[in-house]
Design a protein around this motif. Structure first.
Motif, PDB file in Angstrom:
ATOM      1  N   PHE A 212      -5.115  15.235  59.578  1.00  0.00           N
ATOM      2  CA  PHE A 212      -5.746  16.278  60.386  1.00  0.00           C
ATOM      3  C   PHE A 212      -7.222  16.075  60.685  1.00  0.00           C
ATOM      4  O   PHE A 212      -7.734  16.649  61.650  1.00  0.00           O
ATOM      5  CB  PHE A 212      -5.575  17.630  59.692  1.00  0.00           C
ATOM      6  N   HIS A 316      -2.747  10.348  61.901  1.00  0.00           N
ATOM      7  CA  HIS A 316      -3.434  11.328  62.747  1.00  0.00           C
ATOM      8  C   HIS A 316      -2.868  11.323  64.158  1.00  0.00           C
ATOM      9  O   HIS A 316      -2.600  12.399  64.732  1.00  0.00           O
ATOM     10  CB  HIS A 316      -4.928  11.017  62.773  1.00  0.00           C
ATOM     11  N   GLN A 331      -0.094  21.998  61.216  1.00  0.00           N
ATOM     12  CA  GLN A 331      -0.881  23.049  60.579  1.00  0.00           C
ATOM     13  C   GLN A 331      -0.226  24.415  60.755  1.00  0.00           C
ATOM     14  O   GLN A 331      -0.347  25.287  59.887  1.00  0.00           O
ATOM     15  CB  GLN A 331      -2.294  23.063  61.144  1.00  0.00           C
TER      16      GLN A 331
END
Length: 644
Positions: A212, A316, A331
């Motif tokens: 993240f 990522h 998330q």
């Protein structure tokens, strides 16, 4: 044998742990020595009684070894860990001495299998094979050297694991560089007096940062630290370990260690490992290229002119593709997976599937306050089946990955199976990947418990071929992907269940990248196999070559991944087994109805024909009995080709 109820092991309080480990080891070793002496001096006249004495002897040693391995990896007190490691070394020494005892070998070689049932006959065959593979038929100088090698292998393997376990590295950054990380993660990592935040290479920190963090340099720093754990100390240890294993294999008549190690696995021969790696790598080539092209297209928007994706950026950008092209934001997803709910959901799901009830034992003594304990009972009869310990959060000195450890092997009428799940998950919200890992590892735990009710300790629990061991656990992962099942425990802070549409999108996004993830697995498998086969003088240089051959990601300069590749210890040359097992797992899962994963008939058949037999039959026969046919490559090939 007795009909009295069996009771779980009583563990010691913290201040008594070191003495308990030492005393239990001494008592177990003494009991084993007495039984060995009985077999030498006054063996029973019946073959069955000889086998029962031997199996009781090995159960004593197994209890000490299991305790040593567990406490050596999880106990917070370093002195206790050291004592436990010593106990494990003592067991290995005794096992080596017994396996090289020509007098004992002659006893078993002279036994007749007449009148023995199938399980006892199988045990006799296994014991005889163990003696010959140990080198009992070699001359005295060779046997002495074999004993020296085995003792040193244990020491080196333990030291290698200790270095990996203890080498937790840190990255310290200004708080503003945490941009992109989840709010709860940032809240749990406040700045210290100097204004910097400390991040560790433990999984609850390393994975979110690599997935993240918007700061590419932070992702790179964390990846460098993560991949370089164990270096340089483990370089020399591994080279010694590979040389020792090779020497041992050649002394007992094999061409190399992989040939020796593969003989007792489903794959059968060492060269077959290399062939399997190539077969899977070739099958994954086209899916890898297809998904890498998508990933690279997204990457070059931020890194113009790039032709390959850095390992520090791979997670990522995979997350960005999933968010942008599959409408899956990890998330957002993690908000549905609070640790406490996931743990209870795991128990509810596996209990329903396998006909089990878990009863928490809140006041039992353990080695750490984080550990939760459950008695496992049959949901229909109420019969006590075993005890499980869940040790699921990271701490200093603890084993740093995820694994099931044995505390006791179960044997009917002698002792209950007790197992321990050791993981390193966040105490708050979990990534779905970690939920899947929890289901996977719990699969080993229930296999250990359900397979621990036979007559022989040799066949207890997961004592089947090592390249089948992962299959039941890999199959259980599927229950962590079913929308209806997830909705039963995956709820956000407002109590809203995870939407089925989101789970479907998660599944589609998970299928993205299967090809290149399989190729990463083949890179790991090639390191495991070829490091043992070739024993290269320069491990780093050979690793770089293998990474270029198999992995989608280029080498990250200055890293030494092999130095923290813990599976080079226990799995040695056989890391291929994860993929071999997955081939079987996909075939096993094909027997279930995707619309009703709790269907009673198939679930009961799975429990009774795959899990409960333990190692009483060859894995191929267990699978054939469950499926009604031999296993095939078809389901795996279809999954790989059809991904994304």
């Amino acid at each position: 044998m007795t009909d009295a109820p069996l009771t779980p092991l009583t563990l010691p309080a913290d201040d008594a742990a070191q003495a308990w480990v030492a005393d239990r080891a001494e008592a177990g070793l003494a009991a084993a020595a007495a039984l060995a002496q009985e077999l030498r001096e006054a063996p029973p006249s019946e073959a069955l009684a000889v086998l029962q004495t031997w199996d009781a002897l090995m159960l004593h040693l197994g209890n000490v070894a299991a305790m040593g391995s567990l406490y050596g990896n999880v106990h917070p007190d370093e002195a206790v860990r050291t004592t436990a490691e010593g106990a494990e070394q003592d067991v290995d020494r005794v096992v080596t001495e017994l396996s090289l005892d020509a007098e004992l070998y002659a006893l078993f070689a002279g036994l007749s299998a007449e009148g023995l049932d199938a399980d006892a006959t199988r045990l006799l065959e296994k014991v005889r094979r163990d003696f010959t593979r140990a080198g009992v038929d070699r001359d005295e100088p060779t046997r002495r050297r074999i004993a020296e090698i085995r003792a040193r292998i244990t020491e080196v393997d333990q030291e290698f694991s200790k270095v990996v376990r203890d080498d937790v590295r840190t990255v310290r950054v200004a708080a503003e560089r945490l941009a992109g990380l989840p709010e709860d993660f940032v809240a749990e990592h406040p700045a210290e007096d100097d204004g910097l935040v400390t991040l560790t290479t433990d999984y609850p920190d390393a994975l979110p940062v690599r997935m993240f963090a918007e700061d590419a340099e932070l992702r790179r720093d964390m990846t460098l630290a993560f991949l370089d754990r164990g270096w340089p100390a483990n370089d020399a240890l591994l080279r010694e370990l590979f040389d020792l294993r090779h020497e041992l294999a050649t002394l007992v008549g094999y061409a190399d260690w992989p040939s020796y190690d593969a003989e007792v696995k489903m794959i059968g021969t060492g060269p077959a490992i290399g062939e399997f790696i190539e077969k899977i790598a070739d099958a994954a080539q086209e899916p890898m290229e297809r998904d890498l092209a998508v990933l690279l297209e997204r990457y070059v928007r931020d890194v113009p002119g790039a032709t390959r994706i850095s390992p520090s950026d791979a997670l990522h950008y995979e997350e960005l593709v999933r968010r942008e092209q599959y409408d899956v934001d990890a998330q957002q997803v993690r908000r549905y997976f609070s640790f406490e709910k996931v743990r209870q959901g795991l128990l509810d799901v596996t209990g329903r599937l396998l006909g089990l009830t878990y009863v928490e034992v809140p006041d039992v003594v353990t080695w750490h306050e984080d550990v939760t304990v459950y008695d496992v009972r049959d949901a229909t009869s109420g019969a006590e089946l075993g005890r499980i310990y869940l040790d699921l959060h990271p701490r200093s000195g603890k084993y740093g990955h995820a694994a099931q450890f044995t505390l006791t092997d179960g044997v009917a009428g002698r002792q209950l199976p007790e197992g321990v799940l050791v993981c390193n998950f966040s105490r708050g919200l979990m990534e779905h990947d970690h939920v899947v890992t929890l289901f996977h590892e719990f699969g080993h735990l229930v296999h250990h418990v359900l397979g621990g009710h036979g007559a022989w300790s040799r066949f207890a629990g997961v004592a089947t071929e090592w390249d089948f061991v992962e299959a039941p656990s890999q199959m259980l992962e599927e229950w962590a992907w079913d929308a209806e099942i997830l909705a039963s425990f995956a709820t956000n802070a407002d109590g809203e269940a995870i939407p089925a549409a989101l789970v479907a999108a998660m599944r589609r996004s998970e299928d993205f990248g299967v090809g290149y993830r399989v190729r990463v697995q083949m890179f790991y498998a090639a390191v495991s196999y070829l490091f043992h086969l070739e024993r290269p003088a320069d491990l780093t240089a050979r690793m770089v070559e293998l990474q270029e051959r198999y992995s989608p990601w280029p080498y990250l300069e200055g890293t030494h991944f092999f130095a923290n590749f813990g599976h080079l210890g226990g799995y040695s040359s056989a890391y291929y087994t994860y993929t071999w097992s997955l081939v079987i797992a996909k075939d096993l899962f094909s027997a279930f109805d995707a619309d009703d994963l709790f269907a009673t008939e198939v679930a009961h058949r799975y429990r009774s024909r795959i899990l409960e037999p333990g190692g009483r039959r060859d894995a191929a026969d267990l699978v054939s009995d469950f499926l009604g046919r031999p296993y095939t490559f078809d389901a795996y090939a279809e999954w790989l080709a059809g991904s994304a």
